[in-house]
Scaffold this active site. Structure first.
Site, PDB file in Angstrom:
ATOM      1  N   CYS A  34       0.842  -1.191   0.000  1.00 39.74           N
ATOM      2  CA  CYS A  34       0.000   0.000   0.000  1.00 39.74           C
ATOM      3  C   CYS A  34       0.878   1.242   0.000  1.00 39.74           C
ATOM      4  O   CYS A  34       1.841   1.333   0.774  1.00 39.74           O
ATOM      5  CB  CYS A  34      -0.919  -0.009   1.215  1.00 39.74           C
ATOM      6  SG  CYS A  34      -1.877   1.518   1.406  1.00 39.74           S
ATOM      7  N   CYS A  84     -15.719  -1.253  -9.097  1.00 40.24           N
ATOM      8  CA  CYS A  84     -15.980   0.122  -9.516  1.00 40.24           C
ATOM      9  C   CYS A  84     -16.507   0.892  -8.305  1.00 40.24           C
ATOM     10  O   CYS A  84     -17.580   0.579  -7.784  1.00 40.24           O
ATOM     11  CB  CYS A  84     -16.989   0.177 -10.662  1.00 40.24           C
ATOM     12  SG  CYS A  84     -17.378   1.871 -11.176  1.00 40.24           S
ATOM     13  N   CYS A  87     -19.837   2.820  -9.242  1.00 40.33           N
ATOM     14  CA  CYS A  87     -21.027   1.962  -9.308  1.00 40.33           C
ATOM     15  C   CYS A  87     -21.212   1.145  -8.034  1.00 40.33           C
ATOM     16  O   CYS A  87     -22.260   0.519  -7.844  1.00 40.33           O
ATOM     17  CB  CYS A  87     -20.934   1.031 -10.513  1.00 40.33           C
ATOM     18  SG  CYS A  87     -20.883   1.882 -12.105  1.00 40.33           S
ATOM     19  N   HIS A 361     -13.356 -23.803  -6.768  1.00 39.60           N
ATOM     20  CA  HIS A 361     -14.002 -22.868  -5.845  1.00 39.60           C
ATOM     21  C   HIS A 361     -14.358 -23.531  -4.518  1.00 39.60           C
ATOM     22  O   HIS A 361     -15.221 -23.056  -3.793  1.00 39.60           O
ATOM     23  CB  HIS A 361     -15.247 -22.267  -6.497  1.00 39.60           C
ATOM     24  CG  HIS A 361     -14.920 -21.429  -7.687  1.00 39.60           C
ATOM     25  ND1 HIS A 361     -15.863 -21.038  -8.615  1.00 39.60           N
ATOM     26  CD2 HIS A 361     -13.747 -20.893  -8.113  1.00 39.60           C
ATOM     27  CE1 HIS A 361     -15.280 -20.318  -9.560  1.00 39.60           C
ATOM     28  NE2 HIS A 361     -14.004 -20.227  -9.274  1.00 39.60           N
ATOM     29  N   CYS A 369     -13.476 -23.398  11.003  1.00 45.16           N
ATOM     30  CA  CYS A 369     -13.790 -22.163  11.713  1.00 45.16           C
ATOM     31  C   CYS A 369     -12.997 -21.027  11.072  1.00 45.16           C
ATOM     32  O   CYS A 369     -11.788 -21.159  10.849  1.00 45.16           O
ATOM     33  CB  CYS A 369     -13.421 -22.299  13.192  1.00 45.16           C
ATOM     34  SG  CYS A 369     -13.560 -20.744  14.121  1.00 45.16           S
ATOM     35  N   CYS A 372     -10.325 -19.722  14.254  1.00 43.77           N
ATOM     36  CA  CYS A 372      -9.217 -20.554  14.746  1.00 43.77           C
ATOM     37  C   CYS A 372      -8.788 -21.637  13.760  1.00 43.77           C
ATOM     38  O   CYS A 372      -7.820 -22.356  14.012  1.00 43.77           O
ATOM     39  CB  CYS A 372      -9.587 -21.193  16.079  1.00 43.77           C
ATOM     40  SG  CYS A 372     -10.849 -22.495  15.955  1.00 43.77           S
ATOM     41  N   CYS A 393     -18.073 -22.378  16.374  1.00 41.04           N
ATOM     42  CA  CYS A 393     -16.938 -23.182  16.833  1.00 41.04           C
ATOM     43  C   CYS A 393     -17.140 -23.534  18.302  1.00 41.04           C
ATOM     44  O   CYS A 393     -17.318 -22.652  19.147  1.00 41.04           O
ATOM     45  CB  CYS A 393     -15.642 -22.401  16.645  1.00 41.04           C
ATOM     46  SG  CYS A 393     -14.159 -23.287  17.169  1.00 41.04           S
ATOM     47  N   CYS A 399     -13.418 -19.489  21.566  1.00 44.17           N
ATOM     48  CA  CYS A 399     -13.337 -19.017  20.177  1.00 44.17           C
ATOM     49  C   CYS A 399     -14.657 -18.407  19.719  1.00 44.17           C
ATOM     50  O   CYS A 399     -14.737 -17.244  19.378  1.00 44.17           O
ATOM     51  CB  CYS A 399     -12.923 -20.147  19.245  1.00 44.17           C
ATOM     52  SG  CYS A 399     -12.857 -19.656  17.502  1.00 44.17           S
TER      53      CYS A 399
END
Length: 512
Positions: A34, A84, A87, A361, A369, A372, A393, A399
């Site tokens: 960045c 965008c 948009c 995918h 989880c 953790c 969890c 957690c």
């Protein structure tokens, strides 16, 4: 990333030339920090000026950059999506396909730089002797790379020069003076090439490895290549594809599949009016419908995703004709790999071996989880979902994180197996079958670009994937290898099975 269909906003149509500046990739992007806070975890690049900024999930400098400049389009280094700001949604358009490849190349290059130990000077000098030869000219980048090979103790040096329209190659053998001159020119060309090395070429090298994968050749070599390719199919028809599959030449078939192959199983699609899954989410007032697949939104409000999950969860559906056809290819030893976008696990139920499957995918098969990373069983998640409870969890003290099926969301990387298999498989591919996918979600969609020099078949409800960046060439006069079959994919695959003469074997698989 799963099942997202970004819009084509006005900034990618009427204002494309103003908003998209590909020359931003000419600079060194090995370190994608960045510009404001130097964070490296999740950054976006402004497609107008090339400024790199962190996402809203870090310090929000990408949003601040937009407020200051009004440059609308940014691209993610993490998942290669485009946003965008004007948009306020994910966007995409055909001309962005090659930028997806560039982003993947940068990501792969950075990952490789982190894990590959530094070579000593001697090793680098040795590697310099075997750099592939190539010359590429695009609308924004000109690249020259030199190649030096030794054959039978005779050194042949080739130097290539390019203009915007032609590529010429000169070769000198057994002439010391000309070799020295050529080597001098080559050194200069190589130096320039290192500075402006085509990112698309680098993408190919990262995926396939140096010296492997699709080759960039001179026009005369291209003509010879096309002549060789034309011998594979007499003409680009499905009948010729059937003959080719039954021949000894076809040994490694890659199948790419999408949601279209599972509709016949009763799994609803996302966008059909009144019956689509998204219609059921309107009451949750999502910022945009695809937010249910955004990992940061999920952490804040997971309920919409689990409402959707009840409609998709494995156990209620059976494999289709296409799934069993892929299983038959595997049984015959012809299936190299099945790359699927689907999360429904129907490939597993059909009996396709796990080592032949890449669930690009992710899937519902496993869950973790989000806090953790503790693994949970599918049964645990399913039980909670169908009780309209959030699967929290419970095995890690204190957690209380949310357990999510291992489906790839926006903001998450694809499984490492996707890149590993893509790199290895497409150099071996004899035939690519693309079935039931819109080819709109990247980087999955760009895989068709890497099946070079072999037949490619699209079996789909509509024609897709005909972009100018390595896409199908169905309607081009030069097409000799790409075949399209438009219609219901289940019916079309049955027709192919009949052409192959595999009806009895197929029926036996379905029966079993």
């Amino acid at each position: 990333m799963y099942a997202v269909n970004p819009i084509e906003c006005i900034h990618l149509k009427d204002e494309y030339d103003t908003c998209i500046n590909k020359s931003i990739f000419d600079k060194d992007l090995k370190i994608t920090k960045c510009h404001a806070c130097n964070d490296e975890s999740e950054n976006w690049i402004c497609m107008t000026c090339g400024v790199v900024s962190c996402s809203r999930h870090v310090n929000g400098h990408a949003g601040e950059h937009f407020e200051n400049t009004k440059h609308p389009i940014s691209a993610s280094f993490s998942d290669h999506s485009f946003w965008c700001y004007t948009c306020d949604t994910y966007v995409h358009n055909t001309p962005l396909f090659d930028i997806c490849e560039i982003l993947e190349n940068i990501k792969s290059s950075n990952k490789k730089d982190k894990i590959v130990p530094k070579k000593d000077q001697k090793e680098e000098e040795e590697e310099d002797q075997v750099v592939p030869s190539a010359s590429i000219t695009t609308s924004s980048t000109t690249t020259s790379i030199s190649k030096q090979t030794t054959v039978n103790n005779t050194t042949t040096t080739s130097s290539s020069s390019t203009t915007t329209t032609t590529t010429t190659t000169s070769t000198t053998i057994n002439n010391n003076e000309e070799e020295e001159e050529s080597e001098s020119e080559t050194d200069e060309s190589s130096s320039e090439g290192e500075e402006s090395l085509s990112l698309i070429q680098r993408m190919r090298e990262m995926i396939f490895g140096v010296g492997r994968g699709p080759k960039i050749v001179a026009p005369s070599e291209q003509e010879e290549s096309e002549e060789d390719e034309s011998c594979v199919l007499k003409k680009p028809t499905i009948e010729e594809i059937a003959k080719y599959i039954n021949s000894a030449k076809c040994k490694n078939i890659i199948v790419m599949t999408g949601a279209g192959i599972s509709v016949a199983a009763g799994i609803p699609d996302f966008r059909s009016p009144k019956t689509g899954l998204y219609e059921k989410l309107d009451k949750y007032d999502l910022p945009y419908r695809e937010a249910i697949f955004d990992i940061e939104y999920f952490k804040k409000n997971p309920k919409p995703f689990y409402v959707l999950s009840k409609e998709l969860f494995p156990g209620s559906f059976n494999p289709t004709t296409v799934h069993y056809f892929i299983k038959l290819l595997s049984d015959k030893g012809l299936l190299l790999r099945n790359f699927t976008q689907n999360i429904d696990t129907l490939e597993r139920i059909a009996g396709i071996p796990a080592n032949k499957l890449v669930e690009a995918h992710g899937s519902f098969a496993t869950s973790h989880c989000v806090s953790c990373k503790k693994e949970y069983s599918t049964e645990y998640v399913k039980e909670r979902i169908f009780k309209d409870e959030l699967p929290e969890c419970t095995e890690t003290s204190g957690c209380k994180g949310i357990v999510k099926p291992d489906i790839v969301f926006f903001g998450e990387s694809l499984p490492s197996r996707f890149n590993d298999c893509a790199r290895e498989d497409f150099t071996k591919c004899d035939l690519l079958l693309v079935i039931g996918t819109s080819l709109k979600v990247h980087p999955f969609a760009s895989l068709i670009n890497f099946a070079k020099g072999c037949p490619r078949v699209l079996i789909n409800f509509e024609e897709v994937g005909t972009n100018p960046y390595g896409g199908f060439k169905f309607n081009q006069p030069s097409n000799k290898l790409d075949v399209k079959c438009i219609g219901d994919c289940q019916t079309l695959v049955l027709d192919l099975i009949k052409l192959l003469g595999w009806e009895n074997e197929f029926n036996q698989i379905v029966k079993n």
